[in-house]
Motif scaffolding. Structure first.
Motif, PDB file in Angstrom:
ATOM      1  N   VAL A  48       0.766  -1.143  -0.059  1.00 46.94           N
ATOM      2  CA  VAL A  48       0.016  -0.196  -0.068  1.00 46.94           C
ATOM      3  C   VAL A  48       0.904   1.273   0.017  1.00 46.94           C
ATOM      4  N   ALA A  49       1.927   1.192   0.882  1.00 46.34           N
ATOM      5  CA  ALA A  49       2.945   2.367   0.866  1.00 46.34           C
ATOM      6  C   ALA A  49       3.549   2.720  -0.758  1.00 46.34           C
ATOM      7  N   PRO A  94       5.256  10.501   1.255  1.00 47.48           N
ATOM      8  CA  PRO A  94       5.831  10.148   2.567  1.00 47.48           C
ATOM      9  C   PRO A  94       4.725   9.685   3.681  1.00 47.48           C
ATOM     10  N   CYS A  95       5.042   8.457   4.377  1.00 45.90           N
ATOM     11  CA  CYS A  95       3.940   7.997   5.139  1.00 45.90           C
ATOM     12  C   CYS A  95       4.319   8.162   6.827  1.00 45.90           C
ATOM     13  N   CYS A  96       2.860   8.066   7.467  1.00 49.86           N
ATOM     14  CA  CYS A  96       3.147   8.060   8.928  1.00 49.86           C
ATOM     15  C   CYS A  96       2.339   6.820   9.305  1.00 49.86           C
ATOM     16  N   PHE A  97       3.150   5.757   9.994  1.00 49.32           N
ATOM     17  CA  PHE A  97       2.539   4.670  10.386  1.00 49.32           C
ATOM     18  C   PHE A  97       2.227   4.853  11.928  1.00 49.32           C
ATOM     19  N   MET A  98       0.952   4.553  12.577  1.00 46.46           N
ATOM     20  CA  MET A  98       0.729   4.646  13.843  1.00 46.46           C
ATOM     21  C   MET A  98      -0.271   3.680  14.290  1.00 46.46           C
ATOM     22  N   GLY A  99       0.051   3.301  15.638  1.00 44.54           N
ATOM     23  CA  GLY A  99      -0.957   2.422  16.272  1.00 44.54           C
ATOM     24  C   GLY A  99      -0.184   1.304  16.901  1.00 44.54           C
ATOM     25  N   ASP A 100      -1.258   0.154  17.429  1.00 45.41           N
ATOM     26  CA  ASP A 100      -0.718  -1.100  18.139  1.00 45.41           C
ATOM     27  C   ASP A 100      -0.027  -2.108  17.319  1.00 45.41           C
ATOM     28  N   GLN A 110      13.545  -1.380   9.063  1.00 44.81           N
ATOM     29  CA  GLN A 110      14.859  -1.074   8.219  1.00 44.81           C
ATOM     30  C   GLN A 110      14.661  -1.000   6.707  1.00 44.81           C
ATOM     31  N   ASP A 111      13.864  -2.041   5.948  1.00 48.30           N
ATOM     32  CA  ASP A 111      13.766  -2.126   4.585  1.00 48.30           C
ATOM     33  C   ASP A 111      12.871  -0.728   4.359  1.00 48.30           C
ATOM     34  N   MET A 112      11.924  -0.251   5.323  1.00 46.45           N
ATOM     35  CA  MET A 112      11.133   0.768   4.575  1.00 46.45           C
ATOM     36  C   MET A 112      11.817   2.209   4.878  1.00 46.45           C
ATOM     37  N   GLN A 113      12.930   2.092   5.739  1.00 49.99           N
ATOM     38  CA  GLN A 113      13.748   3.121   6.143  1.00 49.99           C
ATOM     39  C   GLN A 113      12.588   4.195   6.772  1.00 49.99           C
ATOM     40  N   ASP A 140       3.228   0.015  21.145  1.00 43.34           N
ATOM     41  CA  ASP A 140       2.466   1.224  20.504  1.00 43.34           C
ATOM     42  C   ASP A 140       3.556   2.311  19.876  1.00 43.34           C
ATOM     43  N   ARG A 141       3.365   2.687  18.570  1.00 41.43           N
ATOM     44  CA  ARG A 141       4.456   3.215  18.298  1.00 41.43           C
ATOM     45  C   ARG A 141       4.004   4.142  17.087  1.00 41.43           C
ATOM     46  N   VAL A 142       4.734   5.010  16.691  1.00 38.43           N
ATOM     47  CA  VAL A 142       4.699   6.120  15.399  1.00 38.43           C
ATOM     48  C   VAL A 142       6.020   6.226  14.707  1.00 38.43           C
ATOM     49  N   MET A 143       5.675   5.620  13.437  1.00 36.04           N
ATOM     50  CA  MET A 143       6.874   5.568  12.629  1.00 36.04           C
ATOM     51  C   MET A 143       6.816   6.498  11.342  1.00 36.04           C
ATOM     52  N   VAL A 144       7.675   7.109  10.917  1.00 33.49           N
ATOM     53  CA  VAL A 144       7.363   8.091   9.747  1.00 33.49           C
ATOM     54  C   VAL A 144       8.565   8.085   8.716  1.00 33.49           C
ATOM     55  N   SER A 145       8.333   8.105   7.518  1.00 29.16           N
ATOM     56  CA  SER A 145       9.193   8.184   6.330  1.00 29.16           C
ATOM     57  C   SER A 145      10.293   9.107   6.572  1.00 29.16           C
ATOM     58  N   LEU A 146      11.519   9.209   5.918  1.00 34.30           N
ATOM     59  CA  LEU A 146      12.650  10.294   6.016  1.00 34.30           C
ATOM     60  C   LEU A 146      11.918  11.633   5.408  1.00 34.30           C
ATOM     61  N   GLU A 147      10.948  11.577   4.388  1.00 33.73           N
ATOM     62  CA  GLU A 147      10.564  12.808   3.642  1.00 33.73           C
ATOM     63  C   GLU A 147       9.637  13.408   4.885  1.00 33.73           C
TER      64      GLU A 147
END
Length: 346
Positions: free
Chosen positions: A48-49, A55-61, A89-92, A115-122
């Protein structure tokens, strides 16, 4: 909103933030428990990404940890956790640190950071002040995570050296010469005085690092083009070897510098990617700042009060009352001889 995607365990909304005309995608996620299901979900999220191309923001459990210390009582990582770590790491992705909570999920005596929030470099480039904090848990067994984009004033920076400086032949010689020239001032003042010449030396020897690497790579390409056209002799070969050696040195310097600055816990696990390390370093700088402090049972956000409280704390911590001087009465201790004194000193 331009588009959306609804999966078994995630909801993706793609569109434009009108305030700054920023194309992006938000992923709200609830992780699977079974390892096989997790692998399917990671693959689905990657797919999906890729479709979003934003640029993506992944959040949740995510129902998974990345490091052993993120689960109370854990002594090793499961295979599923290693796979999740590899996926990040693969998704950077930049896994935003959470400084005011050690764990995000509690049930009885069990607690984990799942629970985390992960974002892309952009994303980090667009919102350089993105920070993460925990909200109030209330009746839930999870702490809510709150993403903020607020600029906070930095305090004075401590003296730091870069590991990459020590790869340069003339670095220690320059430091010794500068140190001698500073005379008999105290150690702290010497470090302050050393900052300026170190800055100039860094600019002369490490400034424009990316530009120099690009130029070397371009020169190597030109020689390769000559060889492709049939021009090859000892001079061309020697020139190419010299350029490659010089380019490798700059690669090493650049990697040393960003690995140290990022202090990424998994830096040793991934290939050279200085853009990734740069964003990790920036994220750590933002999240290492103290913007709130519990003082006498009250949460204080005023930066001036925080500075005073920290200063007073260390003042009391290192304060020492003057002790009465204890002496020996004449004749209580026999004076040692000159020979004994010399032997003790030896």
């Amino acid at each position: 909103m331009n588009n959306y995607y609804k999966g078994e365990r995630c909801l993706c909304v793609e569109g434009v933030l009108l305030k700054n005309n920023f194309n992006c995608a938000f992923f709200l996620f609830y992780g699977a428990h079974d390892r096989g299901e997790k692998l399917v979900v990671w693959e689905e999220l990657s797919y999906v990404a890729g479709l979003c191309q934003s640029p993506c923001c992944f959040m949740g459990d995510f129902n998974e940890i990345v490091y052993i210390e993120e689960r109370k009582g854990a002594d090793s990582l499961t295979v599923a956790a290693e796979e999740f770590k590899n996926w990040i790491q693969d998704m950077q992705l930049v896994d935003l640190p959470l400084n005011d909570r050690k764990y995000t999920w509690f049930r009885g005596c069990s607690c984990s950071w799942i629970d985390r929030v992960m974002v892309s470099l952009e994303w980090v480039e667009e919102f350089p002040e993105t920070r993460l904090r925990g909200g109030r848990r209330g009746l839930s067994d999870h702490y809510p995570l709150i993403i903020e984009d607020t600029k906070i004033r930095d305090g004075p920076r401590p003296f730091r050296s870069l590991d990459s400086w020590f790869t340069h032949e003339g670095f220690l010689r320059m430091v010794k010469e500068e140190w001698k020239g500073l005379g008999e001032i105290n150690f702290t003042e010497k470090l302050k005085a050393l900052t300026a010449p170190l800055g100039r030396w860094h600019k002369d020897n490490f400034g424009g690092m990316d530009r120099k690497i690009l130029q070397l790579e371009e020169d190597i390409k030109k020689l390769d083009d000559k060889v492709s056209s049939g021009v090859h002799d000892g001079t061309v070969e020697a020139r190419r070897k010299a350029l490659v050696t010089c380019c490798e040195r700059w690669y090493v310097k650049k990697e040393f510098q960003w690995k140290q600055m990022s202090q990424s816990r998994h830096a040793k696990d991934i290939d050279k990617n200085t853009k990734y390390f740069h964003q990790i370093a920036s994220a750590r700088r933002r999240n290492n700042r103290i913007d709130a402090l519990m003082i006498n049972g009250r949460l204080v956000r005023n930066s001036a009060r925080i500075k005073i409280a920290i200063k007073e704390f260390y003042k009391q911590l290192y304060y020492q009352e003057e002790s009465p001087k204890v002496g020996f009465s004449d004749g209580l201790v026999t004076r040692i001889s000159e020979e004994e004194s010399v032997e003790l000193e030896v």
